[in-house]
Write a protein that holds these residues in place. Structure first.
Motif, mmCIF file in Angstrom:
data_model
loop_
_atom_site.group_PDB
_atom_site.id
_atom_site.type_symbol
_atom_site.label_atom_id
_atom_site.label_comp_id
_atom_site.label_asym_id
_atom_site.label_seq_id
_atom_site.Cartn_x
_atom_site.Cartn_y
_atom_site.Cartn_z
ATOM 1 N N ASP A 1 0.829 -1.210 0.000
ATOM 2 C CA ASP A 1 0.000 0.000 0.000
ATOM 3 C C ASP A 1 0.861 1.256 0.000
ATOM 4 O OD1 ASP A 1 -2.302 -1.514 0.000
ATOM 5 O OD2 ASP A 1 -2.604 -1.385 2.162
ATOM 6 N N LYS A 2 1.906 1.264 0.826
ATOM 7 C CA LYS A 2 2.787 2.424 0.882
ATOM 8 C C LYS A 2 3.525 2.599 -0.441
ATOM 9 C CE LYS A 2 4.978 5.865 2.879
ATOM 10 N NZ LYS A 2 4.272 7.118 3.241
ATOM 11 N N ALA A 3 3.979 1.504 -1.026
ATOM 12 C CA ALA A 3 4.691 1.585 -2.301
ATOM 13 C C ALA A 3 3.785 2.135 -3.404
ATOM 14 C CB ALA A 3 5.225 0.212 -2.701
ATOM 15 N N ILE A 4 2.532 1.685 -3.433
ATOM 16 C CA ILE A 4 1.591 2.190 -4.434
ATOM 17 C C ILE A 4 1.308 3.669 -4.208
ATOM 18 C CG2 ILE A 4 -0.783 2.020 -5.270
ATOM 19 C CD1 ILE A 4 -0.593 -1.017 -4.720
ATOM 20 N N GLU A 5 1.185 4.058 -2.936
ATOM 21 C CA GLU A 5 0.975 5.480 -2.623
ATOM 22 C C GLU A 5 2.144 6.326 -3.138
ATOM 23 O OE1 GLU A 5 1.661 8.350 1.169
ATOM 24 O OE2 GLU A 5 0.815 6.366 1.610
ATOM 25 N N LEU A 6 3.365 5.873 -2.874
ATOM 26 C CA LEU A 6 4.538 6.623 -3.328
ATOM 27 C C LEU A 6 4.621 6.638 -4.853
ATOM 28 C CD1 LEU A 6 7.159 5.278 -0.771
ATOM 29 C CD2 LEU A 6 6.222 7.586 -0.836
ATOM 30 N N ALA A 7 4.349 5.500 -5.482
ATOM 31 C CA ALA A 7 4.409 5.437 -6.943
ATOM 32 C C ALA A 7 3.374 6.363 -7.569
ATOM 33 C CB ALA A 7 4.205 3.999 -7.414
ATOM 34 N N GLY A 8 2.185 6.436 -6.954
ATOM 35 C CA GLY A 8 1.173 7.347 -7.464
ATOM 36 C C GLY A 8 1.622 8.793 -7.394
ATOM 37 N N ARG A 9 2.307 9.140 -6.307
ATOM 38 C CA ARG A 9 2.833 10.495 -6.162
ATOM 39 C C ARG A 9 3.930 10.754 -7.201
ATOM 40 N NH1 ARG A 9 5.054 11.468 -0.327
ATOM 41 N NH2 ARG A 9 3.079 10.392 0.068
ATOM 42 N N ILE A 10 4.814 9.770 -7.392
ATOM 43 C CA ILE A 10 5.907 9.903 -8.358
ATOM 44 C C ILE A 10 5.360 10.076 -9.768
ATOM 45 C CG2 ILE A 10 7.773 8.605 -9.462
ATOM 46 C CD1 ILE A 10 8.231 7.311 -6.636
ATOM 47 N N ALA A 11 4.292 9.336 -10.087
ATOM 48 C CA ALA A 11 3.725 9.384 -11.437
ATOM 49 C C ALA A 11 3.151 10.753 -11.771
ATOM 50 C CB ALA A 11 2.651 8.308 -11.589
ATOM 51 N N GLN A 12 2.898 11.582 -10.758
ATOM 52 C CA GLN A 12 2.377 12.927 -10.991
ATOM 53 C C GLN A 12 3.473 13.934 -11.331
ATOM 54 O OE1 GLN A 12 -0.188 14.173 -7.733
ATOM 55 N NE2 GLN A 12 -1.005 12.106 -7.539
ATOM 56 N N ASN A 13 4.729 13.548 -11.127
ATOM 57 C CA ASN A 13 5.833 14.448 -11.461
ATOM 58 C C ASN A 13 5.933 14.650 -12.966
ATOM 59 O OD1 ASN A 13 6.533 14.484 -8.741
ATOM 60 N ND2 ASN A 13 8.148 12.950 -8.962
ATOM 61 N N ALA A 14 6.627 15.702 -13.357
ATOM 62 C CA ALA A 14 6.927 15.897 -14.771
ATOM 63 C C ALA A 14 7.807 14.747 -15.240
ATOM 64 C CB ALA A 14 7.630 17.231 -14.981
ATOM 65 N N PRO A 15 7.458 14.075 -16.326
ATOM 66 C CA PRO A 15 8.232 12.912 -16.781
ATOM 67 C C PRO A 15 9.708 13.197 -16.990
ATOM 68 C CG PRO A 15 6.148 13.013 -17.940
ATOM 69 C CD PRO A 15 6.254 14.289 -17.158
ATOM 70 N N LEU A 16 10.045 14.379 -17.483
ATOM 71 C CA LEU A 16 11.444 14.684 -17.744
ATOM 72 C C LEU A 16 12.223 14.849 -16.431
ATOM 73 C CD1 LEU A 16 13.275 14.904 -20.169
ATOM 74 C CD2 LEU A 16 12.816 17.366 -20.253
ATOM 75 N N THR A 17 11.565 15.352 -15.391
ATOM 76 C CA THR A 17 12.212 15.427 -14.076
ATOM 77 C C THR A 17 12.492 14.024 -13.559
ATOM 78 O OG1 THR A 17 11.133 17.525 -13.547
ATOM 79 C CG2 THR A 17 11.975 16.240 -11.704
ATOM 80 N N ASN A 18 11.499 13.137 -13.652
ATOM 81 C CA ASN A 18 11.717 11.750 -13.226
ATOM 82 C C ASN A 18 12.844 11.103 -14.021
ATOM 83 O OD1 ASN A 18 9.782 11.757 -11.227
ATOM 84 N ND2 ASN A 18 8.221 10.712 -12.445
ATOM 85 N N TYR A 19 12.887 11.365 -15.307
ATOM 86 C CA TYR A 19 13.939 10.789 -16.142
ATOM 87 C C TYR A 19 15.314 11.269 -15.688
ATOM 88 C CZ TYR A 19 16.424 9.241 -20.321
ATOM 89 O OH TYR A 19 17.297 8.620 -21.177
ATOM 90 N N ALA A 20 15.425 12.556 -15.387
ATOM 91 C CA ALA A 20 16.704 13.102 -14.936
ATOM 92 C C ALA A 20 17.129 12.482 -13.613
ATOM 93 C CB ALA A 20 16.605 14.619 -14.805
ATOM 94 N N LEU A 21 16.182 12.282 -12.714
ATOM 95 C CA LEU A 21 16.504 11.686 -11.412
ATOM 96 C C LEU A 21 16.956 10.233 -11.565
ATOM 97 C CD1 LEU A 21 13.604 13.222 -9.330
ATOM 98 C CD2 LEU A 21 16.049 13.645 -9.009
ATOM 99 N N MET A 22 16.342 9.506 -12.490
ATOM 100 C CA MET A 22 16.699 8.100 -12.706
ATOM 101 C C MET A 22 18.018 7.949 -13.438
ATOM 102 S SD MET A 22 13.066 6.710 -14.093
ATOM 103 C CE MET A 22 13.822 5.194 -14.684
ATOM 104 N N HIS A 23 18.202 8.727 -14.497
ATOM 105 C CA HIS A 23 19.301 8.487 -15.426
ATOM 106 C C HIS A 23 20.511 9.395 -15.174
ATOM 107 C CE1 HIS A 23 17.248 5.690 -18.273
ATOM 108 N NE2 HIS A 23 16.186 6.232 -17.706
ATOM 109 N N ALA A 24 20.270 10.634 -14.768
ATOM 110 C CA ALA A 24 21.389 11.567 -14.600
ATOM 111 C C ALA A 24 21.938 11.567 -13.179
ATOM 112 C CB ALA A 24 20.958 12.979 -14.990
ATOM 113 N N LEU A 25 21.063 11.595 -12.167
ATOM 114 C CA LEU A 25 21.542 11.748 -10.792
ATOM 115 C C LEU A 25 22.542 10.666 -10.378
ATOM 116 C CD1 LEU A 25 21.473 13.323 -8.158
ATOM 117 C CD2 LEU A 25 19.453 11.990 -7.501
ATOM 118 N N PRO A 26 22.269 9.370 -10.612
ATOM 119 C CA PRO A 26 23.258 8.373 -10.184
ATOM 120 C C PRO A 26 24.582 8.487 -10.924
ATOM 121 C CG PRO A 26 21.489 7.335 -11.431
ATOM 122 C CD PRO A 26 21.064 8.730 -11.165
#
Length: 257
Positions: free
Chosen positions: A187-212
């Motif tokens: 339940d907590k994971a789905i809640e967090l994923a739902g929040r993440i899915a509301q972010n701008a896709p390009l921001t999520n992409y940068a966090l996944m691919h550029a930050l590490p």
């Protein structure tokens, strides 16, 4: 991409990818690893985040040892690289991934969890790397990803001595970012994923691919990569609209608590 061993469910913009070998404590065989790879390579349009969960009492108890075959060094290397390619689709795929951990997170299961971006553990979770006592070595990317979570010394201890971390000690060591009551990790994971899915896709992409990658670069290179990503992300129309909404009072402000 649903198979008997891997079930996929969509809840709005969140894909739930569930290991479905509960009779084997969701142990990973090659077919399941390839199914995970294919699932993340073929997420449909509109999915903004994913959750990986395990059916039954355990997230994943590791490699299915019944599938270990006699391999020469070359075949063993190629097998490991197949796992690397599959888990690369989790870590550097199209969307951020939240792991819902419970019960055993052992061996290859810990390697899978470490490829996710956020880990939510419930109070039944325990972590182990028994490869050392079985005469083998991690081969699914664990020697790269797990030390970045808990440090080389802790991983060395686990593999040399067979040490097992319970949920509370694992939380302090850095295996997971969230520790929740028994039975509530999904339940907590789905809640967090739902929040993440509301972010701008390009921001999520940068966090996944550029930050590490920035974290691994020398400072001068990291600053340049950051500047490039910052310029690209803020130029997106969605980013401009979100900033405009904040300035016009149409978006909430950060609050404590």
């Amino acid at each position: 991409m649903t198979t008997p061993d891997l079930q996929i469910e969509h809840r709005g913009a969140v894909a739930i990818v569930r290991l479905n070998r509960s009779a084997k404590r969701n142990a990973l065989n090659d077919a399941l690893i390839l199914a995970i790879r294919d699932a993340f390579m073929n997420l449909p349009e509109g999915i903004g985040a994913a959750v990986i969960d395990g059916e039954g009492e355990h997230f994943c108890a590791g490699l299915d040892l019944s599938e270990i075959k006699e391999r020469d060094a070359g075949a063993g290397m190629r097998h490991s690289r197949m796992w690397h390619a599959a888990l690369e689709q989790v870590q550097f795929g199209p969307v951020p991934v939240v792991a819902a951990l419970h019960g055993a997170v052992v061996g290859g299961g810990l390697e899978l969890a470490s490829a996710c971006h956020i880990r939510v553990a419930d109070e039944t979770t325990f972590y182990a790397l028994p490869e050392g006592s079985r005469g083998i070595f991690v081969g699914g990317g664990g020697s790269v990803r797990i030390p970045r979570l808990i440090g080389v010394a802790r991983m060395t201890d686990m593999m040399l001595t067979g040490r097992v971390y319970n949920a509370q000690d694992g939380d302090r060591a850095g295996f997971a970012q969230y520790l929740v009551p028994q039975g509530t990790a999904l339940d907590k994971a789905i809640e967090l994923a739902g929040r993440i899915a509301q972010n701008a896709p390009l921001t999520n992409y940068a966090l996944m691919h550029a930050l590490p990658r920035i974290a691994e670069q020398p400072a001068d290179q990291g600053f340049l990569t950051e500047a490039l990503m910052s310029g690209i992300v803020q130029s997106a129309p969605e980013a401009k609209e979100r900033v405009r909404a904040f300035l016009e009072g149409r978006a909430g402000k950060v609050a404590g608590g």
